[in-house]
Motif scaffolding. Structure first.
Motif, PDB file in Angstrom:
ATOM      1  N   ARG A 106       0.895  -1.267  -0.152  1.00  0.00           N
ATOM      2  CA  ARG A 106       0.316  -0.025   0.023  1.00  0.00           C
ATOM      3  C   ARG A 106       0.912   1.300   0.034  1.00  0.00           C
ATOM      4  NH1 ARG A 106      -3.339  -3.556   2.441  1.00  0.00           N
ATOM      5  NH2 ARG A 106      -5.567  -3.478   1.805  1.00  0.00           N
ATOM      6  N   GLN A 107       1.731   1.246   1.042  1.00  0.00           N
ATOM      7  CA  GLN A 107       2.836   2.495   0.849  1.00  0.00           C
ATOM      8  C   GLN A 107       3.516   2.588  -0.373  1.00  0.00           C
ATOM      9  OE1 GLN A 107       6.299   2.235   3.515  1.00  0.00           O
ATOM     10  NE2 GLN A 107       7.101   3.935   2.130  1.00  0.00           N
ATOM     11  N   PHE A 108       3.968   1.641  -1.097  1.00  0.00           N
ATOM     12  CA  PHE A 108       4.943   1.522  -2.497  1.00  0.00           C
ATOM     13  C   PHE A 108       3.959   2.033  -3.510  1.00  0.00           C
ATOM     14  CE2 PHE A 108       8.709  -1.123  -1.326  1.00  0.00           C
ATOM     15  CZ  PHE A 108       8.923  -0.501  -0.237  1.00  0.00           C
ATOM     16  N   PHE A 109       2.860   1.628  -3.658  1.00  0.00           N
ATOM     17  CA  PHE A 109       1.883   1.832  -4.655  1.00  0.00           C
ATOM     18  C   PHE A 109       1.520   3.092  -4.664  1.00  0.00           C
ATOM     19  CE2 PHE A 109       1.651  -2.945  -5.867  1.00  0.00           C
ATOM     20  CZ  PHE A 109       2.185  -2.786  -6.974  1.00  0.00           C
ATOM     21  N   ARG A 110       1.056   3.593  -3.180  1.00  0.00           N
ATOM     22  CA  ARG A 110       0.427   5.021  -3.024  1.00  0.00           C
ATOM     23  C   ARG A 110       1.703   6.009  -3.526  1.00  0.00           C
ATOM     24  NH1 ARG A 110       1.620   7.575   2.175  1.00  0.00           N
ATOM     25  NH2 ARG A 110       0.310   9.347   2.444  1.00  0.00           N
ATOM     26  N   GLU A 111       3.027   5.761  -3.192  1.00  0.00           N
ATOM     27  CA  GLU A 111       3.977   6.513  -3.675  1.00  0.00           C
ATOM     28  C   GLU A 111       4.189   6.420  -5.271  1.00  0.00           C
ATOM     29  OE1 GLU A 111       7.546   6.713  -1.274  1.00  0.00           O
ATOM     30  OE2 GLU A 111       6.544   6.541   0.419  1.00  0.00           O
ATOM     31  N   ILE A 112       4.197   5.170  -5.826  1.00  0.00           N
ATOM     32  CA  ILE A 112       4.221   5.025  -7.246  1.00  0.00           C
ATOM     33  C   ILE A 112       3.145   5.746  -8.018  1.00  0.00           C
ATOM     34  CG2 ILE A 112       4.133   3.447  -9.078  1.00  0.00           C
ATOM     35  CD1 ILE A 112       5.392   1.385  -7.278  1.00  0.00           C
ATOM     36  N   THR A 113       2.071   5.811  -7.411  1.00  0.00           N
ATOM     37  CA  THR A 113       0.972   6.823  -8.079  1.00  0.00           C
ATOM     38  C   THR A 113       1.410   8.043  -7.885  1.00  0.00           C
ATOM     39  OG1 THR A 113      -0.772   5.217  -7.473  1.00  0.00           O
ATOM     40  CG2 THR A 113      -1.354   7.307  -7.966  1.00  0.00           C
ATOM     41  N   ALA A 114       1.923   8.567  -6.815  1.00  0.00           N
ATOM     42  CA  ALA A 114       2.050  10.181  -6.621  1.00  0.00           C
ATOM     43  C   ALA A 114       3.409  10.586  -7.588  1.00  0.00           C
ATOM     44  CB  ALA A 114       2.641  10.144  -5.106  1.00  0.00           C
ATOM     45  N   SER A 115       4.194   9.315  -7.491  1.00  0.00           N
ATOM     46  CA  SER A 115       5.356   9.764  -8.599  1.00  0.00           C
ATOM     47  C   SER A 115       4.822   9.756 -10.055  1.00  0.00           C
ATOM     48  CB  SER A 115       6.350   8.644  -8.585  1.00  0.00           C
ATOM     49  OG  SER A 115       7.049   8.665  -7.184  1.00  0.00           O
ATOM     50  N   ALA A 116       4.129   8.909 -10.584  1.00  0.00           N
ATOM     51  CA  ALA A 116       3.362   9.067 -11.847  1.00  0.00           C
ATOM     52  C   ALA A 116       2.771  10.522 -12.072  1.00  0.00           C
ATOM     53  CB  ALA A 116       2.496   7.766 -12.032  1.00  0.00           C
ATOM     54  N   PHE A 117       1.971  10.943 -11.138  1.00  0.00           N
ATOM     55  CA  PHE A 117       1.512  12.269 -11.287  1.00  0.00           C
ATOM     56  C   PHE A 117       2.337  13.523 -10.814  1.00  0.00           C
ATOM     57  CE2 PHE A 117      -1.757   9.107 -11.881  1.00  0.00           C
ATOM     58  CZ  PHE A 117      -2.620   9.719 -13.109  1.00  0.00           C
ATOM     59  N   ALA A 398      -1.250  11.065 -20.925  1.00  0.00           N
ATOM     60  CA  ALA A 398      -2.093  10.684 -19.540  1.00  0.00           C
ATOM     61  C   ALA A 398      -2.222   9.069 -19.654  1.00  0.00           C
ATOM     62  CB  ALA A 398      -3.406  11.354 -20.223  1.00  0.00           C
ATOM     63  N   THR A 399      -2.120   8.262 -20.870  1.00  0.00           N
ATOM     64  CA  THR A 399      -2.374   6.871 -21.036  1.00  0.00           C
ATOM     65  C   THR A 399      -1.412   6.289 -20.034  1.00  0.00           C
ATOM     66  OG1 THR A 399      -3.317   7.125 -23.194  1.00  0.00           O
ATOM     67  CG2 THR A 399      -2.505   4.933 -22.455  1.00  0.00           C
ATOM     68  N   GLY A 400       0.167   6.720 -20.211  1.00  0.00           N
ATOM     69  CA  GLY A 400       1.101   6.043 -19.495  1.00  0.00           C
ATOM     70  C   GLY A 400       0.951   6.481 -17.874  1.00  0.00           C
ATOM     71  N   MET A 401       0.614   7.475 -17.482  1.00  0.00           N
ATOM     72  CA  MET A 401       0.570   7.696 -16.149  1.00  0.00           C
ATOM     73  C   MET A 401      -0.679   6.986 -15.458  1.00  0.00           C
ATOM     74  SD  MET A 401       1.049  11.908 -16.638  1.00  0.00           S
ATOM     75  CE  MET A 401       0.891  12.312 -15.257  1.00  0.00           C
TER      76      MET A 401
END
Length: 708
Positions: A106-117, A398-401
């Motif tokens: 959960r922590q990692f994917f939360r940060e991965i998503t924040a990084s993508a955007f 946008a598709t990549g993110m």
């Protein structure tokens, strides 16, 4: 120094050299931190270079077209940066699924998503002041904080210069009786932003150093410094050549009139950068004033260019290995940190010893070269992609993110389904095995627990252990780190004839599940006074001393105004340095004395064992084996707890030691009676606290009866 499009060619050797040093410093700092303790300033070198290059590009566009074409600018940035970053984020997502324990997903994917955007820096700033997130692992995308800062710069900077251009075109700003040119307004705007951001950086570094490191507002001045240099280095129009920028430019040219002077200035710049890399470390307040040292160094190197002198640093800057490293710096920065975070915990990597960091460096370089060759350059320089309409570039970006987001959502959804199935199994076990659950397994009054099926159970599931926190940690009942507002909550039977207060930091709050169960069963009123990272102490030993002292004053005033509590329960995180223990003890006595004088019984609960870092790392790697990673009592328990000594020194106060339910036979296991004891290295899980209720109640009643 050259002007116009020629500037890009003129500055290329030193720009690439700065990039090479910047990425090299960061990588060395991460792999061999003691070798280059100030290597973290490498990101600051990148910021100045970005400010210089992007501002120069935008100014030349304004000179040529009279405006800034935002769509084209952002499309170029997307083609340059997104392909490699999305590729790395997808790779990290897959590696997380395959190699990372579920408790960190959960922590990692939360940060991965924040990084993508490109919001990672603000997420880390928020977590840095969230006490519950204080022991979050460094995620494999933590380094995206600096890329997020850069992307935010790429959004705001062209808007600022476009606004300046529009104001100049409308003659909206007049200085000295005449309308200002875009260059002059740009100078005013950049000076204002740079000075304001630097002042804010200095202030925030003192008042809130944790978040100051990450937020964009404390770093904007570094881009601004590079932008100001670009403003004087790339004058084009006649008005620019006769304005303030030109006069400053002329002064700079006179100062660096000879190759020898430029060489000296260039060496000085590199010396300042080297000083920051060697002299700074994790204890240096940063960014603040300290960041001026590397920033000024970079400005000197860029401003002096590549001096044509026999003893200048030009040959070293232009050396093929340096230029090569500068060329792949972006991809190398992207890859090196995920490899460190994901590979370092693996037994195979740890078996490599000193070869391990060399292995990661080699793999990082190889991936960087491949990414540059097959992802960065094809997208960046492809004529077909360059001709794409802006909306198609936007859709592709946008598709990549969104694709990265969907990987995270899908993975955590699957994790949630697995957790629900595990919880159903746990619920069934709890109905039949509750007598031996958790702390009961260490109780002398219950026998035969070692033969139950709980030996193969983990409650809660490891992937949810970080969320297994007391309900007291809800916002309405908790004063955050840095906050001063007194928040109290009432549980149990409000208005009861027996009133209990629980006061202190998160280690006091950890006893809430057990105390709430006791209060519910005995009909007590239970009031809570809780502030993160702040013990109930007149001289709190905390990194947040100012707000903690104010909160303690509020607590004392509140307690003095109401009817005395029958019982006040306190505990704390026992982490005071040895030379401060006496002051901490005195602070406890000073806080409790008024309560005792008014007739309250104060009960101090000794702090729980603390798990060493290697034990917490070993636990998931061992397959969550309850005993293979367990430390000894000597490793986990501090011999002296000032809260115990304070209670012994104050008549009317007493102590309770619950550590017989944490350690047995000189071992402090991480799992007891099927329950995971710790949600991090020093906080017990809410589930385990709940199982301690009957044993805490027994000790409390014995203490109360003895006192009466």
């Amino acid at each position: 120094m050259s002007t116009g499009n020629e500037a890009t060619k003129t500055f290329r050797p030193e720009i690439q050299a700065i990039r090479a040093v910047a990425v090299g410093a960061v990588v060395v700092f991460h792999l061999w931190p003691n070798a280059l303790p100030g290597g973290f300033v490498g990101v600051d070198l990148f910021f100045v270079v970005s400010g210089f290059l992007i501002t120069g590009h935008l100014l030349r566009e304004i000179d040529a077209t009279g405006t800034v074409r935002l769509g084209q600018f952002w499309a170029r940035r997307a083609r340059r940066l997104l392909p490699a970053s999305v590729a790395v984020l997808v790779a990290v997502s897959v590696a997380t699924i395959l190699l990372v324990p579920g408790e960190n997903w959960r922590q990692f994917f939360r940060e991965i998503t924040a990084s993508a955007f490109y919001g990672q820096n603000w997420l880390l700033a928020s977590d840095s002041v969230d006490y519950l997130a204080a022991e979050n692992l460094a995620s494999p995308v933590q380094h995206f904080w600096s890329l997020s800062v850069e992307e935010q710069f790429y959004v705001v900077w062209p808007l600022l210069l476009l606004g300046v251009t529009i104001m100049a075109a409308r003659r909206a700003v007049r200085v000295g009786g005449r309308a200002s040119s875009p260059r002059r307004l740009a100078l005013y705007a950049l000076v204002a932003v740079t000075v304001a951001s630097l002042a804010w950086s200095v202030l925030t570094t003192v008042l809130d150093p944790a978040s100051a490191y990450f937020v964009t507002t404390t770093r904007a001045w570094e881009f601004g410094a590079g932008g100001l240099l670009a403003l004087v280095a790339v004058p084009q129009s006649h008005e620019a050549r006769t304005g303030l920028a030109a006069r400053f430019m002329a002064a700079v040219q006179r100062a660096f009139a000879s190759p020898q002077r430029r060489a000296i200035a260039s060496y000085t710049g590199w010396a300042l950068i080297a000083a920051a890399l060697v002299l700074f470390d994790g204890q240096t307040p940063f960014p603040g004033f300290a960041a001026l040292l590397p920033v000024i160094g970079v400005l000197l190197v860029i401003a002096t260019g590549a001096p044509r002198s026999a003893w200048s640093p030009t040959r070293a800057m232009a050396a093929r290995p340096v230029q090569f490293l500068g060329d792949i710096s972006y991809s190398l920065y992207l890859w090196h940190w995920p490899l460190i975070v994901i590979l370092a915990p693996l037994p195979l990597y740890r078996s490599m010893g000193a070869v391990g960091p060399v292995f990661i460096l080699t793999v990082s370089l190889a991936l960087a070269v491949l990414t540059k060759r097959f992802i960065e350059d094809p997208v960046r320089f492809s004529p077909g992609i360059k001709r794409l309409k802006l909306r198609y570039v936007g859709v592709a970006a946008a598709t990549g993110m969104i694709g990265v987001l969907l990987i995270g959502v899908g993975s955590t959804t699957v994790l949630g389904v697995h957790e629900e199935a595990s919880q159903a199994k746990i619920d069934t076990i709890l109905e039949t095995e509750s007598d031996c659950l958790g702390a009961s397994a260490l109780s002398d009054s219950i026998e035969g627990c070692e033969t139950t099926d709980l030996s193969d159970v983990l409650i809660p599931t490891p992937s949810t252990i970080k969320e297994d926190v007391p309900a007291l940690l809800e916002e309405d009942c908790r004063t955050q780190t840095g906050g001063t507002e007194l928040k109290t909550c009432t549980f149990g039977e409000e208005g009861s004839n027996y009133a209990v207060a629980l006061v202190g930091d998160s280690h006091a709050a950890a006893w809430f599940p057990a105390l709430k169960k006791i209060a519910d069963e005995r009909g007590w009123e239970l009031d809570t006074y809780y502030k993160s990272n702040c013990p109930f102490n007149a001289v709190p030993m905390s990194k947040d001393d100012e707000s903690c002292a104010e909160w303690n004053t509020e607590v004392n005033e509140s307690l003095a105004k109401r009817d005395p509590y029958d019982l006040v329960i306190v505990s704390h995180k026992n982490d005071a340095p040895q030379d401060e223990v006496a002051d901490v003890e005195a602070g406890f006595v000073e806080s409790w004395q008024p309560l005792v004088d008014r007739g309250s019984e104060v009960v101090a609960i000794r702090d729980v064992p603390k798990m060493p870092a290697d034990a917490m790392r070993c636990f998931p790697e061992s397959g969550y084996d309850p005993t293979s990673c367990a430390p000894t009592e000597e490793q986990a328990l501090k011999a002296v707890d000032p809260i115990v000594n304070a209670a012994e020194d104050l008549p009317g106060a007493a102590t309770i030691d619950m550590n017989e339910y944490f350690c047995s036979d000189d071992v402090c296991p991480l799992v007891i009676g099927g329950v995971i004891v710790y949600r991090d290295s020093h906080h017990i899980s809410a589930t385990y606290s709940d199982t301690l209720a009957p044993y805490l109640e027994e000790k409390l009643l014995a203490t109360i009866n003895q006192a009466s």
